[in-house]
Design an enzyme around this catalytic site. Structure first.
Site, PDB file in Angstrom:
ATOM      1  N   ARG A 234      39.375  53.608  57.831  1.00 23.72           N
ATOM      2  CA  ARG A 234      40.202  52.885  56.857  1.00 23.72           C
ATOM      3  C   ARG A 234      39.367  52.141  55.827  1.00 23.72           C
ATOM      4  NH1 ARG A 234      45.139  53.759  58.961  1.00 23.72           N
ATOM      5  NH2 ARG A 234      45.165  54.021  61.221  1.00 23.72           N
TER       6      ARG A 234
ATOM      7  N   HIS B 210      36.601  63.329  62.374  1.00 28.95           N
ATOM      8  CA  HIS B 210      37.799  63.169  61.550  1.00 28.95           C
ATOM      9  C   HIS B 210      37.431  62.304  60.360  1.00 28.95           C
ATOM     10  CE1 HIS B 210      41.834  62.491  60.188  1.00 28.95           C
ATOM     11  NE2 HIS B 210      42.325  63.280  61.128  1.00 28.95           N
TER      12      HIS B 210
ATOM     13  N   TYR C  93      40.975  58.232  56.451  1.00 30.06           N
ATOM     14  CA  TYR C  93      42.396  58.341  56.093  1.00 30.06           C
ATOM     15  C   TYR C  93      42.631  58.055  54.609  1.00 30.06           C
ATOM     16  CZ  TYR C  93      43.502  58.309  61.083  1.00 30.06           C
ATOM     17  OH  TYR C  93      43.601  58.616  62.406  1.00 30.06           O
TER      18      TYR C  93
ATOM     19  N   HIS D  78      42.759  65.004  56.003  1.00 28.43           N
ATOM     20  CA  HIS D  78      44.109  65.123  55.451  1.00 28.43           C
ATOM     21  C   HIS D  78      43.973  65.171  53.927  1.00 28.43           C
ATOM     22  CE1 HIS D  78      45.680  62.646  59.140  1.00 28.43           C
ATOM     23  NE2 HIS D  78      44.974  63.687  59.496  1.00 28.43           N
TER      24      HIS D  78
ATOM     25  N   GLU E 136      43.618  69.777  57.573  1.00 23.13           N
ATOM     26  CA  GLU E 136      44.667  69.594  58.583  1.00 23.13           C
ATOM     27  C   GLU E 136      46.042  69.683  57.925  1.00 23.13           C
ATOM     28  OE1 GLU E 136      44.291  66.059  60.965  1.00 23.13           O
ATOM     29  OE2 GLU E 136      46.266  66.333  61.886  1.00 23.13           O
TER      30      GLU E 136
ATOM     31  N   ASP F 194      47.937  70.662  63.570  1.00 24.23           N
ATOM     32  CA  ASP F 194      48.436  69.558  64.386  1.00 24.23           C
ATOM     33  C   ASP F 194      49.837  69.933  64.855  1.00 24.23           C
ATOM     34  OD1 ASP F 194      49.845  67.052  65.035  1.00 24.23           O
ATOM     35  OD2 ASP F 194      48.018  66.064  64.333  1.00 24.23           O
TER      36      ASP F 194
ATOM     37  N   HIS G 134      52.579  67.545  63.549  1.00 19.46           N
ATOM     38  CA  HIS G 134      52.842  67.703  62.120  1.00 19.46           C
ATOM     39  C   HIS G 134      53.591  69.017  61.864  1.00 19.46           C
ATOM     40  CE1 HIS G 134      48.982  65.121  61.245  1.00 19.46           C
ATOM     41  NE2 HIS G 134      49.842  64.505  62.023  1.00 19.46           N
TER      42      HIS G 134
ATOM     43  N   HIS H 282      45.224  69.863  66.904  1.00 15.79           N
ATOM     44  CA  HIS H 282      45.508  68.498  67.319  1.00 15.79           C
ATOM     45  C   HIS H 282      46.732  68.599  68.206  1.00 15.79           C
ATOM     46  CE1 HIS H 282      43.264  66.238  63.876  1.00 15.79           C
ATOM     47  NE2 HIS H 282      42.468  66.637  64.836  1.00 15.79           N
TER      48      HIS H 282
ATOM     49  N   ASP I  12      55.245  61.671  60.633  1.00 18.44           N
ATOM     50  CA  ASP I  12      54.040  61.796  61.440  1.00 18.44           C
ATOM     51  C   ASP I  12      54.006  60.715  62.524  1.00 18.44           C
ATOM     52  OD1 ASP I  12      51.419  61.760  62.375  1.00 18.44           O
ATOM     53  OD2 ASP I  12      50.495  61.905  60.392  1.00 18.44           O
TER      54      ASP I  12
ATOM     55  N   HIS J 156      53.000  60.553  66.678  1.00 19.11           N
ATOM     56  CA  HIS J 156      52.549  61.279  67.866  1.00 19.11           C
ATOM     57  C   HIS J 156      53.121  60.666  69.146  1.00 19.11           C
ATOM     58  CE1 HIS J 156      48.652  62.483  65.481  1.00 19.11           C
ATOM     59  NE2 HIS J 156      49.755  62.690  64.802  1.00 19.11           N
TER      60      HIS J 156
ATOM     61  N   GLU K 267      45.449  63.511  70.261  1.00 21.77           N
ATOM     62  CA  GLU K 267      45.471  62.283  69.429  1.00 21.77           C
ATOM     63  C   GLU K 267      46.753  61.543  69.784  1.00 21.77           C
ATOM     64  OE1 GLU K 267      45.735  64.141  65.566  1.00 21.77           O
ATOM     65  OE2 GLU K 267      43.704  63.516  65.084  1.00 21.77           O
TER      66      GLU K 267
HETATM   67 ZN   LIG Z   1      49.409  62.737  62.737  1.00 24.30          ZN
HETATM   68 ZN   LIG Z   2      46.079  65.225  63.670  1.00 23.70          ZN
END
Ligand SMILES: [Zn+2]
Ligand SMILES: [Zn+2]
Length: 286
Positions: A36, A66, A69, A105, A141, A174, A177, A211, A224, A226, A256
């Site tokens: 972040r 990864h 973001y 992403h 992704e 994912d 997603h 994912h 989104d 999880h 995740e």
């Molecule tokens: Zn996600």
């Molecule tokens: Zn993911």
């Protein structure tokens, strides 16, 4: 089919390998720097060496990094510049630790539509690829589609990949997603249709990671969120259907998920074991 997990790399990436072995994860995903923040803290030589030692000692691999973001290839020029720098730094770190690739992403086109940002996204990612170390993949992704997120359909990802025209570009699917984006992958017909579309638009050879996340949200919700394996709308039987599809046979599944314990901060042993049990039931080699 390795069953892996996103693990914390706090204390250095080698500590991530230790966390993986504690929960039985066979492959990992980590953040190389705070996801972040734009600022990228380069790995020290000592961190790189101890990571490589832990990988050799435990056999936990592959590793995926990864990306941040904050990356947004649909943003304004300042955002694009920061995104290119961030992805480049992550790819360099991936090269140092022997990671397979950097998963990221695409970000959001902020209502402008995918067509309006395709050129700028491709230009930015071409610049990233020009600095990408050999043997490291840039992994796109798929998104849940929330708002105006880029890459919720395989067709969109395919169009971007054709613009990039590079063997280094790969895709991470994912499951949450995909489901939220409206692909009903929980039944044999649905997963067959989805992966046919993936193959036609992207090419199955580009699929290098999954994912593995159950979904708090309903099919086609575009959201989104999880959930732990078996506790969401995909469910254990949904994962059995997904894992049985031949497209995933040699693809690592990386959890995740939030974790079963209210105190847990991410993928834990019960989630790893849930996927391993399904893998065993299907007779798929580890
Ligand atoms: Zn996600
Ligand atoms: Zn993911």
């Amino acid at each position: 089919m390795k069953i892996g997990a996103h693990v914390s790399a706090s204390g250095g990436p080698a500590a991530g390998i230790d966390r993986a072995t504690e929960i039985g994860a066979e492959a990992i995903q980590i953040f190389a720097s705070s996801p972040r923040a734009w600022r990228f803290k380069a790995l020290t030589e000592e961190q790189v060496l101890s990571f490589r030692e832990r990988v050799d000692a435990t056999g936990v691999k592959p590793t995926f990094i990864h990306g941040s973001y904050l990356v947004n290839v649909g943003g304004d020029p300042a955002m694009l510049e920061k995104s290119v720098a961030s992805l480049t730094a992550n790819l360099e770190a991936a090269g140092q630790i022997g990671a397979a690739g950097v998963i990221f992403h695409g970000g959001s086109h902020k209502g402008k539509g995918f067509d309006a940002i395709l050129d700028q996204a491709a230009t930015a990612l071409r610049e990233v690829l020009s600095k990408c170390p050999p043997d490291v993949w840039l992994v796109i992704e798929n998104s849940a589609g929330m708002g105006s997120h880029i890459g919720s359909s395989f067709a969109e990802i395919g169009r971007l990949i054709r613009e990039l025209d590079s063997p280094s570009v790969k895709v991470c699917l994912d499951t949450q997603h995909t489901y939220a984006a409206g692909y009903d992958i929980t039944n044999p017909d649905g997963i067959a249709k989805a992966m046919e579309e993936f193959d036609a638009e992207i090419g199955l050879f580009r699929l290098v990671a999954v994912h593995a996340n159950d979904s708090k949200m309903e099919l086609g919700s575009g959201v989104d969120r999880h959930e732990n394996i078996g506790d969401g709308h995909i469910g254990e039987s949904g994962f059995e259907t997904i894992m049985a599809h031949p497209a995933f046979r040699d693809v690592p599944f990386l959890l995740e998920v939030p974790g079963s314990d209210p105190d847990s901060k991410g993928p834990d042993k019960p989630n790893v074991d849930a996927l391993k049990t399904i893998r065993d039931r299907l007779g798929i080699p580890a």
